[in-house]
Design a protein around this motif. Structure first.
Motif, PDB file in Angstrom:
ATOM      1  N   SER A 114       0.816  -1.218   0.000  1.00 14.99           N
ATOM      2  CA  SER A 114       0.000   0.000   0.000  1.00 14.99           C
ATOM      3  C   SER A 114       0.850   1.269   0.000  1.00 14.99           C
ATOM      4  O   SER A 114       0.378   2.334  -0.388  1.00 14.99           O
ATOM      5  N   LYS A 115       2.112   1.169   0.437  1.00 10.27           N
ATOM      6  CA  LYS A 115       2.993   2.336   0.464  1.00 10.27           C
ATOM      7  C   LYS A 115       3.661   2.585  -0.877  1.00 10.27           C
ATOM      8  O   LYS A 115       4.304   3.626  -1.069  1.00 10.27           O
ATOM      9  N   SER A 116       3.520   1.655  -1.794  1.00 10.72           N
ATOM     10  CA  SER A 116       4.153   1.804  -3.103  1.00 10.72           C
ATOM     11  C   SER A 116       3.316   2.720  -3.995  1.00 10.72           C
ATOM     12  O   SER A 116       2.081   2.657  -3.998  1.00 10.72           O
ATOM     13  N   GLU A 117       4.004   3.566  -4.762  1.00 10.89           N
ATOM     14  CA  GLU A 117       3.299   4.472  -5.669  1.00 10.89           C
ATOM     15  C   GLU A 117       2.629   3.721  -6.811  1.00 10.89           C
ATOM     16  O   GLU A 117       1.649   4.192  -7.374  1.00 10.89           O
ATOM     17  N   ALA A 118       3.174   2.556  -7.155  1.00 13.44           N
ATOM     18  CA  ALA A 118       2.634   1.779  -8.277  1.00 13.44           C
ATOM     19  C   ALA A 118       1.562   0.791  -7.826  1.00 13.44           C
ATOM     20  O   ALA A 118       1.167  -0.080  -8.600  1.00 13.44           O
ATOM     21  N   PHE A 119       1.072   0.925  -6.587  1.00 13.37           N
ATOM     22  CA  PHE A 119       0.073  -0.011  -6.082  1.00 13.37           C
ATOM     23  C   PHE A 119      -1.217   0.127  -6.884  1.00 13.37           C
ATOM     24  O   PHE A 119      -1.738   1.231  -7.078  1.00 13.37           O
ATOM     25  N   ASP A 120      -1.757  -1.012  -7.351  1.00  9.98           N
ATOM     26  CA  ASP A 120      -2.929  -1.036  -8.241  1.00  9.98           C
ATOM     27  C   ASP A 120      -4.199  -1.214  -7.405  1.00  9.98           C
ATOM     28  O   ASP A 120      -4.492  -2.307  -6.914  1.00  9.98           O
ATOM     29  N   LEU A 121      -4.971  -0.140  -7.258  1.00 12.34           N
ATOM     30  CA  LEU A 121      -6.199  -0.205  -6.471  1.00 12.34           C
ATOM     31  C   LEU A 121      -7.266  -1.069  -7.138  1.00 12.34           C
ATOM     32  O   LEU A 121      -8.016  -1.784  -6.465  1.00 12.34           O
ATOM     33  N   LYS A 122      -7.320  -1.013  -8.457  1.00 12.26           N
ATOM     34  CA  LYS A 122      -8.317  -1.825  -9.174  1.00 12.26           C
ATOM     35  C   LYS A 122      -8.037  -3.318  -8.979  1.00 12.26           C
ATOM     36  O   LYS A 122      -8.964  -4.114  -8.804  1.00 12.26           O
ATOM     37  N   LEU A 123      -6.767  -3.676  -9.012  1.00 12.30           N
ATOM     38  CA  LEU A 123      -6.415  -5.072  -8.783  1.00 12.30           C
ATOM     39  C   LEU A 123      -6.716  -5.471  -7.335  1.00 12.30           C
ATOM     40  O   LEU A 123      -7.148  -6.601  -7.073  1.00 12.30           O
ATOM     41  N   LEU A 124      -6.529  -4.538  -6.401  1.00 10.55           N
ATOM     42  CA  LEU A 124      -6.878  -4.806  -5.010  1.00 10.55           C
ATOM     43  C   LEU A 124      -8.368  -5.113  -4.881  1.00 10.55           C
ATOM     44  O   LEU A 124      -8.765  -6.086  -4.217  1.00 10.55           O
ATOM     45  N   GLU A 125      -9.203  -4.292  -5.517  1.00 13.95           N
ATOM     46  CA  GLU A 125     -10.647  -4.527  -5.471  1.00 13.95           C
ATOM     47  C   GLU A 125     -11.013  -5.852  -6.125  1.00 13.95           C
ATOM     48  O   GLU A 125     -11.912  -6.568  -5.653  1.00 13.95           O
ATOM     49  N   GLU A 126     -10.288  -6.201  -7.183  1.00 10.20           N
ATOM     50  CA  GLU A 126     -10.591  -7.446  -7.890  1.00 10.20           C
ATOM     51  C   GLU A 126     -10.312  -8.662  -7.019  1.00 10.20           C
ATOM     52  O   GLU A 126     -11.135  -9.574  -6.920  1.00 10.20           O
ATOM     53  N   TRP A 127      -9.136  -8.683  -6.354  1.00 11.12           N
ATOM     54  CA  TRP A 127      -8.851  -9.878  -5.554  1.00 11.12           C
ATOM     55  C   TRP A 127      -9.610  -9.879  -4.228  1.00 11.12           C
ATOM     56  O   TRP A 127      -9.887 -10.947  -3.670  1.00 11.12           O
ATOM     57  N   LEU A 128      -9.994  -8.689  -3.720  1.00 15.43           N
ATOM     58  CA  LEU A 128     -10.858  -8.662  -2.538  1.00 15.43           C
ATOM     59  C   LEU A 128     -12.236  -9.249  -2.865  1.00 15.43           C
ATOM     60  O   LEU A 128     -12.799 -10.018  -2.074  1.00 15.43           O
ATOM     61  N   THR A 129     -12.753  -8.906  -4.036  1.00 17.65           N
ATOM     62  CA  THR A 129     -14.036  -9.469  -4.470  1.00 17.65           C
ATOM     63  C   THR A 129     -13.936 -10.975  -4.658  1.00 17.65           C
ATOM     64  O   THR A 129     -14.819 -11.736  -4.244  1.00 17.65           O
ATOM     65  N   SER A 130     -12.851 -11.416  -5.285  1.00 18.20           N
ATOM     66  CA  SER A 130     -12.658 -12.855  -5.493  1.00 18.20           C
ATOM     67  C   SER A 130     -12.524 -13.582  -4.163  1.00 18.20           C
ATOM     68  O   SER A 130     -13.031 -14.698  -3.993  1.00 18.20           O
ATOM     69  N   LEU A 131     -11.851 -12.955  -3.193  1.00 18.99           N
ATOM     70  CA  LEU A 131     -11.690 -13.571  -1.882  1.00 18.99           C
ATOM     71  C   LEU A 131     -13.032 -13.681  -1.152  1.00 18.99           C
ATOM     72  O   LEU A 131     -13.292 -14.676  -0.453  1.00 18.99           O
ATOM     73  N   CYS A 132     -13.892 -12.680  -1.332  1.00 14.24           N
ATOM     74  CA  CYS A 132     -15.236 -12.753  -0.737  1.00 14.24           C
ATOM     75  C   CYS A 132     -16.055 -13.880  -1.366  1.00 14.24           C
ATOM     76  O   CYS A 132     -16.794 -14.595  -0.662  1.00 14.24           O
ATOM     77  N   HIS A 133     -15.916 -14.070  -2.660  1.00 16.17           N
ATOM     78  CA  HIS A 133     -16.613 -15.181  -3.328  1.00 16.17           C
ATOM     79  C   HIS A 133     -16.100 -16.529  -2.817  1.00 16.17           C
ATOM     80  O   HIS A 133     -16.890 -17.468  -2.618  1.00 16.17           O
ATOM     81  N   ALA A 134     -14.782 -16.622  -2.613  1.00 16.93           N
ATOM     82  CA  ALA A 134     -14.217 -17.865  -2.088  1.00 16.93           C
ATOM     83  C   ALA A 134     -14.743 -18.157  -0.686  1.00 16.93           C
ATOM     84  O   ALA A 134     -15.068 -19.301  -0.348  1.00 16.93           O
ATOM     85  N   ARG A 135     -14.850 -17.113   0.112  1.00 15.98           N
ATOM     86  CA  ARG A 135     -15.375 -17.299   1.466  1.00 15.98           C
ATOM     87  C   ARG A 135     -16.820 -17.788   1.434  1.00 15.98           C
ATOM     88  O   ARG A 135     -17.204 -18.675   2.202  1.00 15.98           O
TER      89      ARG A 135
END
Length: 381
Positions: free
Chosen positions: A313-334
């Protein structure tokens, strides 16, 4: 006339006797030269030169054989090994193996980068090139993506070759041979080299499609190996290949570009296996293997989140869209695992622990309000 004939016959006998005497004398001189007789200097000089050249020829032949042996050892990649063949890696790389460590530093700091010096880099590259040449000799064709003619082409080729080398290394090792064949040493060098190459590509403006294809292939192949690795009698044996491959994926995930895509792929795989377990007979022989695969994938996500999320999260190149994508996928897995809760409640307990860690760490970052409201609702529910 008779007297003249007798005289001629006598002269011939004398000449014959003289010739025989001279021949015998010459033969004796050649067979046993007297100590007092002078030795012919020409013959001695010739014999001395012949001995010298014979010795030089033998030395040259021995030197050629030695050089051939040195060349063979160099081509085998073991002449300049920094580690003995029978010694495993004792550096920082395998610290916290299989243990949860939120304070583990995997940000590619300068102290860790100094460990990866030029000698080890050349050593690993030599081994990768030897592996590539061997594959070409066997007639194998490697997948080559279309890439533009920029300075990053060489880095992409090195990245592709090192990925193939690392995956093949994991595929050839067995539970009884994890400590052998320099597996730890080569895997450590492979991970460091891949991360270093990704960093170089990022600095020169990486070709997104080509790099993403290579990284996705790496994650998929390692995940397949982790789930399908042969096991010994004890699941938690220190020689279990699954945990070593999991550790390699954990180290690769220290870079946000790899780690976020790794969580996305693993969470999608969890959803697929969870659905398969719903329709599988618990007494099926494949059921324990799938259960073990589920456990080790959930644990990998926990490691990645605990080790790296704040650093990412401290990196300037951190991809927020990719974060939302894997958070959504993790919720589906749960949610998929909740359907199988009646069979195994441990899955939900593990997933709840991951979501608790996610909530704590994301609560410390400034971009939390930028996430979609439905994701935040699922995350903090």
């Amino acid at each position: 006339m008779e007297t003249q004939a007798q005289q001629t016959k006598g002269d011939a006998n004398q000449n014959l006797k003289l010739a025989i005497a001279m021949g015998i004398l010459k033969y004796k001189r050649l067979q046993k030269p007297n100590d007092g007789d002078p030795q012919p200097p020409c013959n001695n000089a010739s014999e001395s030169d012949a001995i010298v050249w014979k010795r030089k020829a033998k030395e040259r032949k021995a030197e050629i054989l030695r050089l051939k042996e040195d060349l063979r050892l160099a081509e085998d990649g073991i002449q300049y090994d920094a580690f003995p063949q029978s010694v495993s890696c004792k550096c920082y790389f395998f610290d916290n193996f299989g243990e949860l460590s939120p304070k583990l530093s995997n940000d590619g700091s300068e102290s860790n980068q100094r460990r990866f010096n030029d000698v080890l880099r050349r050593r690993f590259l030599r081994q990768v090139r030897l592996s590539e040449r061997k594959r070409r000799r066997l007639g194998g064709l490697t997948d080559r993506s279309c890439i533009s003619d920029y300075a990053s082409e060489n880095e992409l080729e090195q990245l592709r070759a090192s990925v193939d080398f690392l995956v093949e290394l994991c595929e050839t090792v067995s539970p009884l041979r994890v400590e052998e064949d320099n597996f730890k040493n080569w895997s450590h060098l492979g991970i460091d080299f891949i991360l270093d190459t990704l960093k170089a590509l990022s600095s020169m403006g990486m070709e997104e499609l080509a790099v993403e294809s290579i990284v996705s292939s790496l994650v998929t192949r390692l995940m397949r190996r982790m789930c399908n690795a042969p096991q010994d009698e004890s699941h938690h044996s220190p020689n279990n290949v699954q945990f070593y491959v999991q550790h390699l994926m954990r180290k690769l995930g220290s870079k946000a570009y790899v780690g976020q895509r790794m969580i996305l792929s693993v969470s999608q795989r969890i959803s697929m296996i969870a659905e398969s377990l719903l329709f599988m007979d618990p007494f099926d022989d494949a059921f324990p293997k799938m259960h073990n695969c589920m456990y080790i994938m959930i644990q990998l996500i926990e490691f990645l989140v605990s080790d790296n999320l704040l650093t990412w999260s401290k990196s300037e190149a951190f991809d927020l869209k990719l974060l939302e994508e894997w958070l959504t996928s993790l919720c589906h897995a749960r949610k998929a695992l909740e359907l199988s809760e009646s069979r195994n409640t441990l899955y939900i307990l593990y997933m709840d622990r991951i979501f608790g860690d996610l909530s704590r760490q994301l609560g410390q970052v400034s971009f939390l309000q930028k996430l979609k409201p439905d994701i935040l609702a699922k995350l903090f529910s």
